[in-house]
Design a protein around this motif. Structure first.
Motif, mmCIF file in Angstrom:
data_model
loop_
_atom_site.group_PDB
_atom_site.id
_atom_site.type_symbol
_atom_site.label_atom_id
_atom_site.label_comp_id
_atom_site.label_asym_id
_atom_site.label_seq_id
_atom_site.Cartn_x
_atom_site.Cartn_y
_atom_site.Cartn_z
ATOM 1 N N ILE A 144 13.342 -120.861 17.284
ATOM 2 C CA ILE A 144 12.166 -121.389 16.567
ATOM 3 C C ILE A 144 12.409 -121.440 15.060
ATOM 4 C CG2 ILE A 144 10.579 -120.589 18.361
ATOM 5 C CD1 ILE A 144 9.809 -118.284 16.532
ATOM 6 N N GLY A 145 13.337 -120.605 14.576
ATOM 7 C CA GLY A 145 13.567 -120.528 13.135
ATOM 8 C C GLY A 145 14.178 -121.781 12.548
ATOM 9 N N ALA A 146 15.149 -122.384 13.255
ATOM 10 C CA ALA A 146 15.849 -123.557 12.713
ATOM 11 C C ALA A 146 14.907 -124.730 12.458
ATOM 12 C CB ALA A 146 16.979 -123.954 13.651
ATOM 13 N N ILE A 160 15.423 -117.674 0.881
ATOM 14 C CA ILE A 160 14.501 -116.781 1.598
ATOM 15 C C ILE A 160 15.102 -116.390 2.952
ATOM 16 C CG2 ILE A 160 12.228 -116.648 2.722
ATOM 17 C CD1 ILE A 160 11.187 -118.477 0.452
ATOM 18 N N ALA A 161 15.718 -117.368 3.635
ATOM 19 C CA ALA A 161 16.332 -117.099 4.931
ATOM 20 C C ALA A 161 17.478 -116.095 4.796
ATOM 21 C CB ALA A 161 16.843 -118.402 5.551
ATOM 22 N N ILE A 162 18.277 -116.218 3.735
ATOM 23 C CA ILE A 162 19.387 -115.286 3.509
ATOM 24 C C ILE A 162 18.857 -113.879 3.208
ATOM 25 C CG2 ILE A 162 21.286 -114.733 1.927
ATOM 26 C CD1 ILE A 162 21.782 -117.769 1.728
ATOM 27 N N VAL A 163 17.760 -113.804 2.464
ATOM 28 C CA VAL A 163 17.122 -112.500 2.204
ATOM 29 C C VAL A 163 16.633 -111.877 3.520
ATOM 30 C CG1 VAL A 163 15.167 -111.364 1.094
ATOM 31 C CG2 VAL A 163 16.505 -113.047 -0.179
ATOM 32 N N LEU A 164 16.087 -112.706 4.414
ATOM 33 C CA LEU A 164 15.661 -112.212 5.724
ATOM 34 C C LEU A 164 16.852 -111.665 6.513
ATOM 35 C CD1 LEU A 164 13.079 -114.896 6.956
ATOM 36 C CD2 LEU A 164 12.620 -112.481 6.500
ATOM 37 N N ILE A 198 17.270 -110.737 11.889
ATOM 38 C CA ILE A 198 18.607 -111.290 11.639
ATOM 39 C C ILE A 198 18.722 -112.696 12.213
ATOM 40 C CG2 ILE A 198 21.037 -111.103 12.358
ATOM 41 C CD1 ILE A 198 20.714 -108.043 12.079
ATOM 42 N N CYS A 199 18.286 -112.869 13.459
ATOM 43 C CA CYS A 199 18.387 -114.186 14.106
ATOM 44 C C CYS A 199 17.511 -115.215 13.403
ATOM 45 C CB CYS A 199 18.004 -114.082 15.580
ATOM 46 S SG CYS A 199 19.259 -113.263 16.586
ATOM 47 N N ALA A 201 19.031 -120.204 7.818
ATOM 48 C CA ALA A 201 20.002 -120.458 6.749
ATOM 49 C C ALA A 201 21.105 -121.392 7.218
ATOM 50 C CB ALA A 201 20.592 -119.136 6.261
ATOM 51 N N HIS A 202 21.578 -121.201 8.441
ATOM 52 C CA HIS A 202 22.654 -122.036 8.984
ATOM 53 C C HIS A 202 22.219 -123.494 9.119
ATOM 54 C CE1 HIS A 202 25.372 -123.955 11.727
ATOM 55 N NE2 HIS A 202 24.605 -123.753 12.785
#
Length: 399
Positions: free
Chosen positions: A269-271, A289-293, A316-317, A323-324
């Protein structure tokens, strides 16, 4: 002669393409990550070290990287669907000698070959989508395809971990081989033939010149580097999780650990969510923000408390896949031509990070343990981003 009209979301052919490529990618990513939960078993079964056992992941990735380059060239000349179908069948069949052999060296050789043939799906899928799907919905089709990728990684880890603990690791590979053959026959009926494919008339030398052009682009090199760093840390965290949780004070079994792989659902769901937020607030801001997460998720897992480890992996996921996906999307924004080779180079860098995360972090795990591994994984991506920003600010480059 005009080419056939590209498929839209209202057409059955659109969904045949998405479902066909989706089930293909689920199997490929399941096969790719199948060995990760089995590493503690392999160390005991074959009497090898943790670092040697982790080669089953990194050697597979090296084969994949070589395959992406070579098969990518031939896919541009011979077609898409044939590479997808052949890749699935060969990947499935290579599981047979893998569970029959008593030699760890043979397993490594087979994993290398398996990585090479897996690349047939990855090298052809995105190009197939762009050629056969209408431009108005190609982004949606790509997001759906990437969601299937995440599902495959989750499925493969869960199945092998659960079955290996309840029955045997050989049975888990047998099951994956059978699933692969079933997927192959499904693709024969589901995945449509290419109708908009036009064979490349460029020489391979011209394609290589395109790679060289991108490798001279500082902005792209930063993106490729971030792909390596993100995957290195993410893979390192997953590779050594079974070793951490089977040891004291947790003493979990592999089938119990396998349930943690459902944390991948947050990546699924994140992507797409990151894509929506990036369109509104800007790609770089949301990616940071994603990298901080991702960093926060790693740190949450440090205490020896199982609930915190589960929560940490969910975070992490969420952070990693967000971020990816945004880093992959930024590739096309940085180039004006040879976009296909730029995307291929990003995939190569991504899987270089996977190989490094599987094996190069082994000495860190053996020397510094779980705390050292998590601190490394938490710090490297954010340090990389901050150093790049400082460098760009010093050179007066807008960011």
């Amino acid at each position: 002669m005009s080419l056939p009209t590209k498929s839209t979301i209202r057409e059955a052919r659109f969904w045949r393409i998405i479902i066909g490529l989706g089930i293909a990618s689920v199997f490929i990513f399941a096969a790719m990550y199948a060995m990760q939960p089995l590493l503690p078993i392999l160390t005991k079964q074959f009497g090898v070290s943790v670092a040697t056992a982790s080669l089953t992941m990194s050697i597979n990735t090296i084969g994949l990287i070589i395959g992406l380059i070579i098969l990518g060239f031939y896919s541009d000349r011979l077609g898409r669907s044939v590479f997808v179908k052949t890749s699935i069948l060969l990947t499935a069949l290579l599981f047979i000698p893998m569970f029959l052999t008593h030699s760890f060296a043979v397993i490594l050789a087979l994993r290398f070959l398996q990585g090479f043939v897996m690349a047939g799906v990855l090298a052809a899928a995105l190009a197939y989508i762009n050629e056969e799907i209408h431009g108005r919905v190609v982004s949606m089709a790509t997001a759906l395809y990437i969601s299937f990728n995440s599902t495959g990684g989750m499925f493969g880890r869960f199945v092998t971990g659960y079955i290996a603990e309840r029955w045997s690791w050989e049975l888990s590979l047998q099951l994956l081989g059978i699933i692969g053959v079933v997927v192959f026959f499904m693709l024969l009926f589901v995945l449509p033939k290419s109708t908009n494919f036009q064979p490349s008339t460029e020489t391979i030398r011209k394609d290589m010149e395109g790679f060289g052009f991108h490798l001279k682009n500082p902005a792209l090199l930063i993106v490729f580097g971030l792909g390596i760093v993100l995957q290195l840390c993410f893979t390192g965290m997953w590779t050594f999780l079974p070793f951490h949780l089977t040891a004291s004070p947790f003493l979990l079994t592999l089938d119990e650990i396998s349930y943690i792989y459902f944390a991948y659902a947050f990546g699924i769901i994140g992507a797409p969510l990151a894509g929506v937020l990036a369109a509104k607030y800007g790609l770089r801001k949301v990616r940071l923000i994603a990298i901080v997460l991702l960093m926060a998720g790693c740190l949450i897992t440090i205490p020896m408390k199982l609930p915190l480890i589960v929560i940490g992996y969910c975070v992490i996921c969420l952070g990693f896949f967000s971020a990816h996906s945004l880093t992959a999307a930024s590739v096309s924004k940085e180039v004006t031509h040879h976009k296909g080779s730029a995307s291929s180079l990003y995939l190569v860098s991504y899987y270089v990070g996977m190989a490094a995360g599987s094996t190069l972090t082994s000495p860190l795990w053996e020397v510094a343990g779980w705390t050292g591994l998590t601190l490394f994984s938490a710090s490297v991506p954010i340090v990389y981003v901050l150093l790049i920003r400082l460098r760009q600010r010093k050179l007066g480059v807008a960011h």
